[in-house]
Design an enzyme around this catalytic site. Sequence first.
Site, PDB file in Angstrom:
ATOM      1  N   ARG A 280      10.981  68.091  51.453  1.00 39.82           N
ATOM      2  CA  ARG A 280      11.009  67.890  52.894  1.00 39.82           C
ATOM      3  C   ARG A 280      12.098  66.901  53.302  1.00 39.82           C
ATOM      4  O   ARG A 280      12.709  67.032  54.361  1.00 39.82           O
ATOM      5  CB  ARG A 280       9.639  67.420  53.385  1.00 39.82           C
ATOM      6  CG  ARG A 280       9.501  67.396  54.903  1.00 39.82           C
ATOM      7  CD  ARG A 280       8.076  67.142  55.317  1.00 39.82           C
ATOM      8  NE  ARG A 280       7.248  68.309  55.060  1.00 39.82           N
ATOM      9  CZ  ARG A 280       5.932  68.273  54.953  1.00 39.82           C
ATOM     10  NH1 ARG A 280       5.293  67.115  55.057  1.00 39.82           N
ATOM     11  NH2 ARG A 280       5.243  69.368  54.717  1.00 39.82           N
ATOM     12  N   GLY A 281      12.359  65.918  52.444  1.00 35.52           N
ATOM     13  CA  GLY A 281      13.397  64.943  52.746  1.00 35.52           C
ATOM     14  C   GLY A 281      14.764  65.588  52.868  1.00 35.52           C
ATOM     15  O   GLY A 281      15.516  65.314  53.813  1.00 35.52           O
TER      16      GLY A 281
END
Length: 342
Positions: A280-281
Amino acid sequence: MPIPFPFSAIVGQDEMKRSLLMAAVDPSIGGVLVFGDRGTGKSTAIRGLAALLPKMRAVDCPYHCDPDASDDYLCDDCRAKKAKNGTLKSHQIPVPVVDLPLGATEDRVIGALDLERALTKGEKAFEPGLLARAHRGFLYIDEVNLLEDHLVDSLLDVAASGQNIVEREGLSIRHPARFVLVGSGNPEEGELRPQLQDRFGLSVEVKTPTDLAVRMQVVRLRDEFERDPEAFVAKWKNKDAKISRQIQKARKLLPEVEVPDRTLEETSKLCIRLGTDGLRGELTVIRAARALAALDGHQQVEIEHVKTVAVSALRHRLRRDPLDESSSTHRVERAIKEQFGE
């Protein structure tokens, strides 16, 4: 309705303003978490941004559905009307910005049985809540770290699915609820649940300015605004209009902005270096960098865009390191310097 302080008149807090603009250009970034001292312009910036956003086309329904959306993103009534008539009538409305107060009940947030209609007409009808009002807009939560757990659970479900599902009091309702989540708070008053913190795409830290000239300018502008809000807004009208046009141009350019393989590779290397959990980062860094490139009028994401947004996108995704007492912000900045140089 109170007159919002002009967004362009906010002094300093560049990271916060930039993050809010990126979220306005690309809602898929996942919202903005603003933590810091009281009286640093957090809610002022959010309300000021709302006044800049261009109006949107919406159906005349409780959820102001997008007339061009697919059936999956329409409420039941709009879906039925579209199946019957082929098209949906629409009109222009301001982008909704909904405040979720700390004392709000679950019924007020997710919706509940319309008691008035039930008692007067004997009908079971749904009364939409704040999540319905925020669809296609912004949901703003001040003191988000003090939000009650049962409301946090509801927000997590909706943020993950983009739909609000209500099964209670004989009702079974499902309606679209996609919004940009903006939260603010003071970390000294309590920590934010990790599950909710992870749902915010960007995390911003704001501090009370220590530069004398900046402090004086902030006080002077705020005092001028409060003495004559209408005159002050008129004074900054052109600068606000320029930012509004910048947002509109960036939204149109966004689908054309490309991310070169090298930029994606360097982003992944940075996340590996920091040991961030999941992917997700990286997705957030790329989406934020793309939105920033669009705001700058560029058709390609450069390494500089990644370096600019990386701290905001990654500082709240780091694991705690008992051997490193550095702040998460410093750890990301250090990793950027190690990978990309000064």
